[in-house]
Design a protein around this motif. Sequence first.
Motif, PDB file in Angstrom:
ATOM      1  N   ILE A  52       0.878  -1.205   0.031  1.00  0.00           N
ATOM      2  CA  ILE A  52      -0.049   0.119   0.014  1.00  0.00           C
ATOM      3  C   ILE A  52       0.897   1.184   0.086  1.00  0.00           C
ATOM      4  N   GLU A  53       0.664   2.164  -0.832  1.00  0.00           N
ATOM      5  CA  GLU A  53       1.276   3.405  -0.933  1.00  0.00           C
ATOM      6  C   GLU A  53       0.656   4.657  -0.634  1.00  0.00           C
ATOM      7  N   PHE A  54       1.242   5.614  -0.107  1.00  0.00           N
ATOM      8  CA  PHE A  54       0.372   6.763   0.359  1.00  0.00           C
ATOM      9  C   PHE A  54       1.105   8.095  -0.503  1.00  0.00           C
ATOM     10  N   GLU A  55       0.333   8.966  -0.362  1.00  0.00           N
ATOM     11  CA  GLU A  55       0.818  10.533  -0.819  1.00  0.00           C
ATOM     12  C   GLU A  55       0.283  11.476  -0.103  1.00  0.00           C
ATOM     13  N   THR A  56       1.070  12.570   0.258  1.00  0.00           N
ATOM     14  CA  THR A  56       0.841  13.740   0.845  1.00  0.00           C
ATOM     15  C   THR A  56      -0.048  14.519   0.425  1.00  0.00           C
ATOM     16  N   VAL A  57      -1.259  14.896   1.194  1.00  0.00           N
ATOM     17  CA  VAL A  57      -2.234  15.693   0.773  1.00  0.00           C
ATOM     18  C   VAL A  57      -2.449  17.043   1.578  1.00  0.00           C
ATOM     19  N   ASP A  58      -2.190  18.168   0.899  1.00  0.00           N
ATOM     20  CA  ASP A  58      -2.149  19.483   1.759  1.00  0.00           C
ATOM     21  C   ASP A  58      -3.548  20.017   1.557  1.00  0.00           C
ATOM     22  N   ARG A  59      -4.058  20.038   2.747  1.00  0.00           N
ATOM     23  CA  ARG A  59      -5.307  20.639   3.197  1.00  0.00           C
ATOM     24  C   ARG A  59      -5.214  22.010   3.847  1.00  0.00           C
ATOM     25  N   LYS A  60      -5.244  23.158   3.004  1.00  0.00           N
ATOM     26  CA  LYS A  60      -5.009  24.284   3.546  1.00  0.00           C
ATOM     27  C   LYS A  60      -5.878  24.685   4.878  1.00  0.00           C
ATOM     28  N   SER A  61      -7.007  24.222   4.961  1.00  0.00           N
ATOM     29  CA  SER A  61      -7.985  24.413   6.239  1.00  0.00           C
ATOM     30  C   SER A  61      -7.404  23.477   7.391  1.00  0.00           C
ATOM     31  N   GLU A  62      -7.137  22.110   6.935  1.00  0.00           N
ATOM     32  CA  GLU A  62      -6.877  21.214   8.003  1.00  0.00           C
ATOM     33  C   GLU A  62      -5.476  20.853   8.248  1.00  0.00           C
ATOM     34  N   GLY A  63      -4.404  21.335   7.480  1.00  0.00           N
ATOM     35  CA  GLY A  63      -3.274  21.140   7.453  1.00  0.00           C
ATOM     36  C   GLY A  63      -2.763  19.737   6.654  1.00  0.00           C
ATOM     37  N   GLU A  64      -1.607  19.209   6.698  1.00  0.00           N
ATOM     38  CA  GLU A  64      -1.214  18.147   5.795  1.00  0.00           C
ATOM     39  C   GLU A  64      -1.805  16.816   6.264  1.00  0.00           C
ATOM     40  N   GLY A  65      -2.178  16.013   5.330  1.00  0.00           N
ATOM     41  CA  GLY A  65      -2.735  14.680   5.559  1.00  0.00           C
ATOM     42  C   GLY A  65      -2.103  13.596   4.477  1.00  0.00           C
ATOM     43  N   SER A  66      -2.796  12.345   4.249  1.00  0.00           N
ATOM     44  CA  SER A  66      -2.418  11.762   3.255  1.00  0.00           C
ATOM     45  C   SER A  66      -3.479  10.840   2.702  1.00  0.00           C
ATOM     46  N   LYS A  67      -3.248  10.187   1.676  1.00  0.00           N
ATOM     47  CA  LYS A  67      -4.128   9.100   0.871  1.00  0.00           C
ATOM     48  C   LYS A  67      -3.648   8.238   0.395  1.00  0.00           C
ATOM     49  N   VAL A  68      -4.202   6.876   0.245  1.00  0.00           N
ATOM     50  CA  VAL A  68      -3.627   5.784  -0.630  1.00  0.00           C
ATOM     51  C   VAL A  68      -3.708   6.015  -2.135  1.00  0.00           C
ATOM     52  N   THR A  69      -2.503   5.733  -2.690  1.00  0.00           N
ATOM     53  CA  THR A  69      -2.498   6.220  -4.064  1.00  0.00           C
ATOM     54  C   THR A  69      -2.827   4.906  -4.720  1.00  0.00           C
ATOM     55  N   ASN A  70      -3.077   3.723  -4.296  1.00  0.00           N
ATOM     56  CA  ASN A  70      -3.157   2.291  -5.085  1.00  0.00           C
ATOM     57  C   ASN A  70      -4.446   1.614  -4.425  1.00  0.00           C
ATOM     58  N   PRO A  71      -5.472   2.342  -4.324  1.00  0.00           N
ATOM     59  CA  PRO A  71      -6.806   1.813  -3.731  1.00  0.00           C
ATOM     60  C   PRO A  71      -7.152   0.416  -4.027  1.00  0.00           C
ATOM     61  N   GLU A  72      -6.771  -0.284  -5.210  1.00  0.00           N
ATOM     62  CA  GLU A  72      -6.909  -1.596  -5.381  1.00  0.00           C
ATOM     63  C   GLU A  72      -6.046  -2.653  -4.733  1.00  0.00           C
ATOM     64  N   THR A  73      -4.986  -2.159  -4.132  1.00  0.00           N
ATOM     65  CA  THR A  73      -4.324  -3.044  -3.349  1.00  0.00           C
ATOM     66  C   THR A  73      -4.702  -3.126  -1.766  1.00  0.00           C
ATOM     67  N   LEU A  74      -5.162  -1.755  -1.476  1.00  0.00           N
ATOM     68  CA  LEU A  74      -6.040  -1.877  -0.220  1.00  0.00           C
ATOM     69  C   LEU A  74      -7.049  -2.631  -0.283  1.00  0.00           C
ATOM     70  N   ALA A  75      -8.013  -2.639  -1.383  1.00  0.00           N
ATOM     71  CA  ALA A  75      -9.161  -3.617  -1.594  1.00  0.00           C
ATOM     72  C   ALA A  75      -8.763  -5.084  -1.297  1.00  0.00           C
ATOM     73  N   VAL A  76      -7.688  -5.464  -1.783  1.00  0.00           N
ATOM     74  CA  VAL A  76      -7.188  -7.011  -1.767  1.00  0.00           C
ATOM     75  C   VAL A  76      -6.846  -7.159  -0.324  1.00  0.00           C
ATOM     76  N   CYS A  77      -6.344  -6.203   0.448  1.00  0.00           N
ATOM     77  CA  CYS A  77      -6.050  -6.474   1.893  1.00  0.00           C
ATOM     78  C   CYS A  77      -7.392  -6.517   2.810  1.00  0.00           C
ATOM     79  N   ALA A  78      -8.378  -5.577   2.621  1.00  0.00           N
ATOM     80  CA  ALA A  78      -9.528  -5.746   3.051  1.00  0.00           C
ATOM     81  C   ALA A  78     -10.253  -7.113   2.861  1.00  0.00           C
ATOM     82  N   SER A  79     -10.329  -7.608   1.617  1.00  0.00           N
ATOM     83  CA  SER A  79     -10.897  -8.796   1.372  1.00  0.00           C
ATOM     84  C   SER A  79     -10.169  -9.946   2.165  1.00  0.00           C
ATOM     85  N   LEU A  80      -8.979  -9.955   2.149  1.00  0.00           N
ATOM     86  CA  LEU A  80      -8.355 -10.835   2.689  1.00  0.00           C
ATOM     87  C   LEU A  80      -8.590 -10.873   4.477  1.00  0.00           C
ATOM     88  N   LEU A  81      -8.611  -9.939   4.945  1.00  0.00           N
ATOM     89  CA  LEU A  81      -8.613  -9.748   6.428  1.00  0.00           C
ATOM     90  C   LEU A  81     -10.151  -9.584   6.854  1.00  0.00           C
TER      91      LEU A  81
END
Length: 211
Positions: free
Chosen positions: A182-211
């Motif tokens: 699973i890979e992440f990237e930084t997301v700059d939300r000016k009102s909330e500060g820095e955050g992050s998001k998953v850049t390959n949701p298909e891999t996250l979906a595989v993990c979720a289905s296995l768990l």
Amino acid sequence: VQFLAATTSKEAEMRGGGSKVNPLWQTRQVQNQIIESNPLLESFGNAKTVRNENSSRFGKFIQILFGVDQTICGGRVRHYLLEKARVVSQHKGERNYHVFYQMCAGLPADLRSRLQITGPKDFFYLSQSDVFELLDVDGKKLCDEVVEFGRLTQSMAHMRIEPEMQALVWQTLAAVLHLGNIEFETVDRKSEGEGSKVTNPETLAVCASLL
């Protein structure tokens, strides 16, 4: 263990002890289970380091129990202090735990497809050190991962781990490998500060289905 089983069962047979059906049966059964636990513990607890191709990364204490007739009647294998950090990170020239490479090589095709397991080079947790095989000083393979996977499954069967439970073990290990991809990237939300998001949701979906 083999020496103790042979000597104590022989004494019991001479004294008339042990099982009434077969004086050696109980001792042999316990002996086999203790011995067959070794491939299982090694697969999940041993790994290649820069100094040792099969280094134990945990502690193990074997306790053998004797009955009143001096035959082996039971045993306990205690393990402790597993190097958990190795699952997610390895130094150069080292590998993750053997079981991951054995699983990549030896899983049946149908299960491999369902768990989306390919080669070690495709998983971040297995590719950080660029070491995928166990080789001697001449570059020859020290073992066949497919054969070792067969020994592992045989060991699990001897330890009375049912096929359904074995399948859940492979499913959990596969989920661990996919989590590492699973890979992440930084997301700059000016009102909330820095955050992050998953850049390959298909891999996250595989993990979720296995768990």
